[in-house]
Design a protein around this motif. Sequence first.
Motif, short mmCIF file in Angstrom:
data_model
loop_
_atom_site.label_atom_id
_atom_site.label_comp_id
_atom_site.label_asym_id
_atom_site.label_seq_id
_atom_site.Cartn_x
_atom_site.Cartn_y
_atom_site.Cartn_z
N THR A 45 33.41 40.76 -51.65
CA THR A 45 32.75 39.90 -51.24
C THR A 45 32.76 38.53 -52.00
OG1 THR A 45 31.07 41.62 -51.28
CG2 THR A 45 30.14 39.32 -51.54
N LYS B 38 36.04 36.93 -50.21
CA LYS B 38 35.49 36.34 -48.96
C LYS B 38 34.91 35.22 -49.07
CE LYS B 38 34.15 38.28 -44.50
NZ LYS B 38 35.59 38.10 -44.10
N LEU B 39 33.99 35.09 -50.27
CA LEU B 39 33.37 33.87 -50.15
C LEU B 39 34.08 32.75 -50.82
CD1 LEU B 39 30.12 35.04 -51.82
CD2 LEU B 39 30.14 33.98 -49.66
N GLU C 298 35.94 31.33 -47.97
CA GLU C 298 35.20 30.26 -47.06
C GLU C 298 34.93 29.06 -47.81
OE1 GLU C 298 31.80 32.46 -46.46
OE2 GLU C 298 32.56 33.97 -45.08
N PRO D 121 35.56 41.56 -41.38
CA PRO D 121 34.42 41.93 -42.05
C PRO D 121 34.77 43.16 -42.94
CG PRO D 121 34.24 41.92 -39.63
CD PRO D 121 35.60 41.75 -39.69
N GLY E 21 28.18 42.98 -46.35
CA GLY E 21 28.25 42.29 -45.29
C GLY E 21 26.86 42.08 -44.29
N TRP E 22 26.07 42.99 -44.66
CA TRP E 22 24.59 42.59 -44.05
C TRP E 22 24.00 41.62 -44.92
CZ3 TRP E 22 19.66 45.20 -45.55
CH2 TRP E 22 18.77 45.12 -44.89
N VAL F 140 24.83 39.54 -47.13
CA VAL F 140 25.57 38.03 -47.34
C VAL F 140 25.91 37.51 -45.94
CG1 VAL F 140 27.49 36.89 -48.26
CG2 VAL F 140 26.47 38.66 -49.43
N TRP F 141 26.32 38.06 -44.96
CA TRP F 141 26.64 37.80 -43.55
C TRP F 141 25.99 38.05 -42.54
CZ3 TRP F 141 30.42 39.31 -47.32
CH2 TRP F 141 31.15 38.08 -47.78
N ASN F 142 24.91 38.82 -42.67
CA ASN F 142 24.34 39.39 -41.59
C ASN F 142 24.83 40.20 -40.59
OD1 ASN F 142 21.59 39.86 -40.34
ND2 ASN F 142 21.71 38.00 -39.03
N HIS F 143 26.06 40.96 -40.91
CA HIS F 143 26.98 41.51 -40.22
C HIS F 143 26.56 43.00 -40.35
CE1 HIS F 143 30.39 42.76 -37.85
NE2 HIS F 143 30.81 43.53 -38.98
#
Length: 299
Positions: A27, A30-31, A34, A97, A256-257, A259-262
């Motif tokens: 996590t 990935k941040l 970005e 993801p 994923g859900w 932090v990224w709403n995935h």
Amino acid sequence: MTAPAHRPILAIALRLAAAALIAAMLTLVKLAGEAGVALPEILFWRQCLSIPLLLGWMRLTGNTGLLRTQRLWIHGRRAMLGLTSMSLFLGAALFMPLAELTTLTFAGPLFAVALSALLLKEAVGPWRWGAVALGFAGVGIVAQPSGEALPALGVAMGSLAAMLNGLISVQVRDLGRTEHPLTSVFMFSAFSMIPLALLLPFFAAPHTPPTYALLIGTGITGMLAQIGLTSALRFGTVATVTVMDYSGLIWSTLAGWLVWNHLPPLTTWIGAPLIIAAGLIVVWREHRLAIDRAKEIAA
């Protein structure tokens, strides 16, 4: 150093904690990606913090003698293989993801079976070949979700990382027979810092304090996860502890859900059970073969 006692409950607990820490590290990686941090710099921070933290802990606890080893070449070989795997794994996290990437890494034991047959000419029976076919079918389903195909580069990097991890688990288990977990983690960081330090000037850039916090968090969670992974293989068998890696899907899906709403698509939920079932078949079969070999030796 004497061989460690077999403590399966402790090994399982350590592996479960490591799986959660790996999800946290991914996590943060990935941040950081970005936020504009290049992969070589992320890898540098992932490794560099381990050295002073481990040295400080060894000094504080009076265990600086753990730095002595008779297997320096083995540590170096494991470090280069580990750095390659880590580069692929963290690189894939920048493209994919987290849940889908975590699912692909579950194919590690399947690659190990296939490689043992193709490269080492080991006998692999129908149970394990069937598991390999089932697992790779699951990988194919996960890699090609309808309507939102995963990046081919990310899939390739994640799959290669899974293949290398199957080999690394065996190496770490072998090192664990004589080496303390802190020794193995320190040597991994020290050896891998050599190429990373040479690459850093070409990729380093100034960052904001929150971005540096992400990078520091990556190093700390990665180091703790590495200690957990290595310690688990010291106290338990590869077949026992690697099953616990499947818990990482829970944490990566949750991250994923949140932090990224995935949330993973339906195809991931179809493919993941196939890969997990295949891995469990391999573990069960390896366990049965180990029992049979022990009976033959005792006879």
